[in-house]
Design an enzyme around this catalytic site. Structure first.
Site: not given
Ligand code: GLU
Length: 591
Positions: A2, A28, A71, A97-98, A469, A473, A476, A492, A586
């Site tokens: 957060c 965040r 978050w 935060n944590g 990547e 994208k 996300e 394979h 983020k």
């Protein structure tokens, strides 16, 4: 992960100042928000689940306030679970935060002692624990200290008391403090960007430090274990581009993609001496480990690739969350290289703290000023890419791999050639990004992608991490399942999934590897898949062709750009929240 923010000063608009700080911290965590203001020996709280951009404050005039964007890690997204959390007697609140890793045993023992819990969060354990220590003494500072020492995990908290006292304690999750001497204002935050326009000086609060403000006096910093006064290292805050407006763009994502030519240029502006010095350390090292998480983990892998391919360096990339596995193998003869947007990624930090203890040297490339990763590093580089607000990283990824490329070229004694290629990349990417035909091609491809449930991405060598990547994208931004695979590995296993309707996007180089990748394109097409080629040249096996300019050795860097645009237009087409994709934040400052 957060964001926490606090304001102490003479402005009676403290809740609104906190609100604007929180808006800048929203990247965040954006599932809920809350603000507590203090006035007339009372605390007033407003908090709720939902976006902070929709917030309207009803708090009274206050000179001191704390705030939080959440978050959720423990407890669903709800008004009750939103921070700040009140003490039972309403004499103080906590923002956190944590993750309190031992919250369950602590909670059980507090319940046995008669404490009542109203939320499902681990944070509330901190509140009740402080209350339990206050039963014996009235001093909030002492109780906060004792409670904090009982917590396991990486945690940072700010307490606000009804008399206006503020206590901030850091262990792991980020905390910075900013002051404006002329207006006598103090700000606490998870990052410097959130108060960059309001303070003159800032300091990074170190792990194990408490900052205490007692109403009307100065802030005192001390070490939680020794009780000794800690001296904060005040630095002028100079974050060019701290103004994070959209500047006419509909989303930060597209604004930041368009900044790619600028961020590549910034990498070429870093002092040559710094590149040469790092190159010397890399040559001396037995093994170079590159570390990162998420998109930055992919950048770390690409940097390792460049070091192997261009400079013959024994470079291994590690994913932040699993890097500890390598600890027994890492010695003082090795070097750890860490790219990081925020400089605060929890799993990477935990790993770095451990290697630091074993005296292993660390080199870092960080975008946010004043971060913990920079502080821990022996060789410090800054991206200077300007703030990246969209949760999906675009420009910083390009900046990171461009830096890695130039580092590798410097190690191989070809710094000037590397510089020349990056300068060309900066120019060519500018033209590419303003090419209307390209943008129309990508938009129409976004329509195709938006209807799919699965997408495969093929790449080889320096383009494999680019395919990965691209996968990140797409996942996300569009919430569509994507799968990146080395083109040679396709036959394979994944070939079983190739049938009519499957979409396969291949990055096709024009070098000696071209025919290998084209074979894979033909193989999937023969089984009915629809193919998209990302390449400098068209090919009859492509159902769709996405041209990229020829940049020679740095083609793999520009190859990510059409995918970033594709992810952007697909997210827009699907009506998704482009800058704030669901469930992710983020800067991942919790493990
Ligand atoms: N663990 C706390 C919660 O779930 C804080 C989360 C965070 O730091 O993002 O409320």
């Amino acid at each position: 992960m957060c964001g926490i923010f606090a304001y102490i000063g003479s402005n009676s608009n403290a809740p609104n100042l906190v609100l604007s700080g929180l808006k800048r911290l929203e990247y965040r965590g954006y599932d809920s928000w809350g603000i507590a203001g203090q006035a007339n020996n009372k605390i007033f709280v407003q908090k709720r689940a939902g976006k902070i951009s929709d917030a309207k404050l009803f708090l009274p005039a206050c000179n001191t306030a704390v705030g939080h964007t959440r978050w959720a890690t423990h407890g669903k997204v709800s008004n009750i679970n939103a921070h700040p959390h009140f003490s039972t007697d309403k004499s103080f609140v906590v923002v956190h935060n944590g993750i309190v890793e031992n919250y369950l045993p602590l909670k059980k023992s507090l319940i046995n002692k008669g404490f009542k819990f109203v939320s499902e969060t681990d944070t509330e354990v901190i509140v009740r624990l402080v209350e339990s220590y206050r039963r014996n003494s009235n001093a909030l500072l002492d109780a906060a200290k004792k409670a904090f020492l009982k917590l396991s995990g990486r945690n940072t908290i700010i307490l606000l008391a009804k008399n206006g006292d503020v206590i901030a304690i850091r262990n792991g999750s980020p905390l910075v403090v900013g002051i404006n001497k002329s207006s006598n204002e103090v700000f606490f935050s998870s990052d410097t960007l959130s108060f960059a326009d309001k303070v003159e000086l800032c300091a990074v609060v170190q792990n194990g430090e408490i900052l205490s403000y007692q109403n009307g006096s100065k802030i005192v910093a001390f070490n939680i274990l020794t009780g000794r006064e800690a001296s904060l290292e005040w630095l002028p805050l100079n974050f060019a581009g701290a103004d994070v407006g959209l500047e006419g763009f509909p989303h930060y994502m597209i604004k930041e993609i368009k900044e790619i030519p600028f961020v590549v240029k910034q990498i070429t502006k870093i002092n040559k001496k710094d590149y040469l010095y790092l190159a010397k350390q890399i040559k001396k090292a037995q093994t170079v480990y590159t570390v990162g998480s998420g998109t930055t983990g992919i950048a770390a892998a690409q940097i390792a690739f460049y070091l192997r391919a261009f400079a013959n360096i024994n470079a291994i990339s590690l994913v932040g969350a699993d890097a500890n596995e390598y600890l027994p193998l890492i010695t003082q003869k090795d070097l750890v290289i860490v790219p990081s947007q925020s400089g605060e990624t929890a799993d990477v930090l935990e790993f770095l703290e451990k290697v630091k203890k074993s005296k292993v040297k660390i080199a870092s490339l960080v975008n946010m000023p004043g971060s913990m990763i920079t502080r821990l590093s022996d060789f410090k580089f800054m991206n200077d890419a300007g703030p990246e607000i969209c949760v999906m990283s675009t420009k910083v990824f390009v900046s990171q791999i461009s830096w890695g490329y130039l580092v590798a070229k410097t190690v191989s004694g070809k710094y000037s050639e590397g510089m020349k290629n990056l300068n060309t990349l900066s120019q060519v990417s500018g033209k590419y990004l303003s090419n209307k035909k390209i943008s129309a091609t990508i938009r129409s491809l976004a329509k195709v992608v938006s209807k799919k449930a699965d997408i495969f991405l093929l790449g080889k060598a320096d383009n494999f991490q680019i395919a990965k990547e691209a996968m990140v994208k797409i996942i996300e931004g569009s919430y569509i399942h994507a799968h990146a695979i080395p083109s040679g590995d396709l036959k394979h296993y994944a070939i079983t999934l190739m049938e009519k309707g499957m979409l396969v996007i291949a990055i096709v180089p024009q070098d000696s590897l071209k025919s290998d990748v084209l074979n894979a394109v033909d193989e999937v097409r023969a089984r009915g898949a629809c193919t998209v080629g990302v390449s400098t040249q068209s090919y009859e096996g492509f159902d769709h062709f996405l041209p990229v300019p020829d940049c020679g050795e740095v083609n793999s860097i520009i190859n990510i750009v059409p995918f970033q645009l594709l992810a952007y237009y697909t997210a827009v087409k699907l009506g998704n929240n482009v800058d704030r994709p669901r469930n992710i934040a983020k800067s991942v400052t919790v493990k």
